[in-house]
Design an enzyme around this catalytic site. Structure first.
Site, PDB file in Angstrom:
ATOM      1  N   PRO A   1      32.465  42.220  47.045  1.00 12.09           N
ATOM      2  CA  PRO A   1      32.558  43.557  47.648  1.00 12.09           C
ATOM      3  C   PRO A   1      33.913  43.855  48.276  1.00 12.09           C
ATOM      4  O   PRO A   1      34.326  45.010  48.352  1.00 12.09           O
ATOM      5  CB  PRO A   1      31.455  43.530  48.714  1.00 12.09           C
ATOM      6  CG  PRO A   1      30.467  42.540  48.213  1.00 12.09           C
ATOM      7  CD  PRO A   1      31.278  41.479  47.529  1.00 12.09           C
TER       8      PRO A   1
ATOM      9  N   GLY B   1      38.587  43.327  44.007  1.00  7.83           N
ATOM     10  CA  GLY B   1      38.310  43.488  42.594  1.00  7.83           C
ATOM     11  C   GLY B   1      39.203  42.598  41.766  1.00  7.83           C
ATOM     12  O   GLY B   1      38.871  41.466  41.458  1.00  7.83           O
ATOM     13  N   SER B   2      40.401  43.091  41.433  1.00  6.52           N
ATOM     14  CA  SER B   2      41.293  42.344  40.547  1.00  6.52           C
ATOM     15  C   SER B   2      42.120  41.278  41.265  1.00  6.52           C
ATOM     16  O   SER B   2      42.751  40.460  40.611  1.00  6.52           O
ATOM     17  CB  SER B   2      42.234  43.316  39.828  1.00  6.52           C
ATOM     18  OG  SER B   2      41.511  44.129  38.933  1.00  6.52           O
TER      19      SER B   2
ATOM     20  N   THR C   1      28.477  40.356  34.703  1.00  5.68           N
ATOM     21  CA  THR C   1      27.943  40.681  33.381  1.00  5.68           C
ATOM     22  C   THR C   1      26.944  39.613  32.944  1.00  5.68           C
ATOM     23  O   THR C   1      27.232  38.424  33.022  1.00  5.68           O
ATOM     24  CB  THR C   1      29.081  40.786  32.354  1.00  5.68           C
ATOM     25  OG1 THR C   1      30.008  41.783  32.780  1.00  5.68           O
ATOM     26  CG2 THR C   1      28.545  41.157  30.982  1.00  5.68           C
TER      27      THR C   1
ATOM     28  N   GLY D   1      35.028  67.678  18.309  1.00  4.89           N
ATOM     29  CA  GLY D   1      34.438  68.885  18.861  1.00  4.89           C
ATOM     30  C   GLY D   1      33.031  68.668  19.399  1.00  4.89           C
ATOM     31  O   GLY D   1      32.723  67.619  19.969  1.00  4.89           O
TER      32      GLY D   1
ATOM     33  N   GLU E   1      38.078  41.853  33.701  1.00 12.62           N
ATOM     34  CA  GLU E   1      39.043  40.798  33.366  1.00 12.62           C
ATOM     35  C   GLU E   1      40.467  41.183  33.769  1.00 12.62           C
ATOM     36  O   GLU E   1      41.440  40.708  33.184  1.00 12.62           O
ATOM     37  CB  GLU E   1      39.014  40.460  31.869  1.00 12.62           C
ATOM     38  CG  GLU E   1      37.684  39.944  31.385  1.00 12.62           C
ATOM     39  CD  GLU E   1      37.293  38.620  31.994  1.00 12.62           C
ATOM     40  OE1 GLU E   1      37.966  37.617  31.754  1.00 12.62           O
ATOM     41  OE2 GLU E   1      36.292  38.602  32.734  1.00 12.62           O
ATOM     42  N   GLY E   2      40.593  42.037  34.784  1.00 12.89           N
ATOM     43  CA  GLY E   2      41.908  42.473  35.263  1.00 12.89           C
ATOM     44  C   GLY E   2      42.215  43.872  34.775  1.00 12.89           C
ATOM     45  O   GLY E   2      42.240  44.130  33.574  1.00 12.89           O
ATOM     46  N   THR E   3      42.424  44.797  35.697  1.00 13.63           N
ATOM     47  CA  THR E   3      42.659  46.189  35.334  1.00 13.63           C
ATOM     48  C   THR E   3      43.991  46.371  34.613  1.00 13.63           C
ATOM     49  O   THR E   3      44.838  45.472  34.577  1.00 13.63           O
ATOM     50  CB  THR E   3      42.682  47.081  36.591  1.00 13.63           C
ATOM     51  OG1 THR E   3      43.801  46.690  37.408  1.00 13.63           O
ATOM     52  CG2 THR E   3      41.408  46.947  37.397  1.00 13.63           C
TER      53      THR E   3
END
Length: 405
Positions: free
Chosen positions: A140, A143-144, A170, A358, A382-384
């Site tokens: 929390p 992140g990366s 995941t 469209g 896996e890293g931004t």
């Protein structure tokens, strides 16, 4: 002369994966996109087939890399030394062409398996070689920034006691094991971060909730709680020693295997969107020519050619990263380059395909809108994109993480 043809044994394996994607994944793709968190029972039959192929020595269909990426001296330029990483990459690409969410939930083919393959000892490979391992890194509070791990692991006799919370895991509910990143000594910083194999039935491990997501709905994404979770002392991957000089390079080495795999997932989704878009443009009477300058063609055809060129470059970058891993060449730079390029290309191509198609592209009559939603996560986990560009800049400029933030 450079030969970019794939070895025959890898082509056969990739073709098997494509058949799985076309005959199993595509027909149920929309079904499980609309039924988030429902387990795809069709994958059980496929899991048994994968197990049989693995036992017979045939390459696996899913995405877990099978080769190590040990740093070594110069290696003679030869075709794949073992082919494990390249095979995993091609199979991930083909199955993601079918459905990337289903690919991520193939039993016994989790991202944690790549972590085990990257840093486990031979004894651990023998013990954990046939488990289904997810990977728990994100918390929390971060992140990366993988070095910001706050989950702790304390040695108590012949057991490790883990405490912390992991998010966005995941296959976190379905896998049989979880590779958990934790620190064994907060005072030693990133060098003390290690990875641990935690069995699903370990006391103190629980699933707090499952996330509702934009895409990859066929795959479960869990929040895991570790509350005085006890595992055997030898479930720490690799060496338990803390090497301050080396930092946590051993743990980060996992990404050298998994980032090209995530790149392959994005490439698979990209190819699916390009194929669908080409069919739509052809039906609309738009001709795509490789002999006429793009500026002299229909605007949609010119845009298609641009996106196809990006797809090809992403594909070749990913192949290079996997080839280097199989030939024991350090590939951190190439792994990040492939992940950055493929992630950005995936989101660009899938969303542009929706736009060019469209109303048909925006509706659920085709899978284009789904691929547009699925592709975004492949540019994040896996890293931004930003993290990959930062890693590439550090490698190219010779800067440390402290010098270039």
């Amino acid at each position: 002369m450079i030969n970019l043809e794939l070895p025959k044994k890898l082509r056969a394996s990739a073709n098997q994966a494509h058949q799985v994607a076309a005959q199993i994944f595509r027909p149920i793709s929309r079904k499980y996109d609309l039924a988030e968190h429902e387990y795809p029972v069709e994958l059980d039959t496929m899991a048994a087939m994968v197990e049989g192929l693995a036992d017979s020595g045939t390459q696996k269909i899913g995405g877990a890399a099978g080769g190590r990426n040990d740093e070594a001296g110069d290696v003679e330029f030869v075709s794949n030394a073992n082919g494990g990483n390249m095979s995993a990459l091609l199979n991930a690409l083909e199955t993601s062409w079918g459905d990337v969410g289903l690919m991520l939930t193939i039993p016994y083919q989790g991202l944690g398996n790549a972590a085990i393959a990257a840093v486990a000892t031979d004894e651990q490979l023998a013990r954990f070689g046939k488990v289904w391992a997810s990977m728990a890194i994100t918390e929390p509070s971060f992140g990366s920034d993988s070095a910001a791990v706050t989950t702790t692991a304390v040695l108590d006799g012949d057991e490790w006691v883990l405490n912390g919370e992991k998010i966005f895991v995941t296959a976190g509910e379905r896998s049989t094991h979880i590779v958990v990143w934790a620190t064994v000594d907060k005072s030693l910083g990133r060098a003390a971060i290690k990875s641990f194999v935690v069995p699903r039935d370990a006391p103190g491990l629980s699933v707090a909730r499952l996330e509702h997501k934009l895409g990859i709905k066929a795959s479960d994404t869990a929040v895991l709680l570790l509350q005085d979770c006890r595992i055997p002392a030898d479930n720490i991957l690799g060496s338990p020693e803390v090497n301050v000089e080396k930092g946590f390079a051993g743990v980060m080495q996992t990404f050298d295997n998994t980032r090209p795999l995530v790149a392959a997932m994005a490439i698979g989704v990209t190819r699916a969107a390009l194929e669908e878009l080409r069919a739509i443009l052809t039906d609309a009477g738009v001709e795509i020519s490789y002999d006429t300058p793009a500026m002299n063609q229909h605007a949609a055809a010119a845009e298609f050619l641009r996106m196809e060129a990006d797809y090809e470059s992403a594909y070749l970058l990913a192949l290079r990263a996997a080839w280097m891993a199989d030939n024991k060449k350090p590939n951190s730079l190439e792994a990040s380059m492939s992940k950055a390029k493929a992630g950005r290309t995936g989101t660009d191509v899938t969303l542009k395909a929706v736009e060019l198609a469209g109303s048909l592209g925006y509706s659920q009559r085709l899978l284009l809108e789904k691929w547009g939603r699925d592709s975004k996560i492949l540019d994040i986990f896996e890293g931004t994109q930003q993290i990959q560009q930062l890693i590439v800049a550090r490698r190219v400029l010779g800067k440390t993480s402290a010098e270039l933030k």
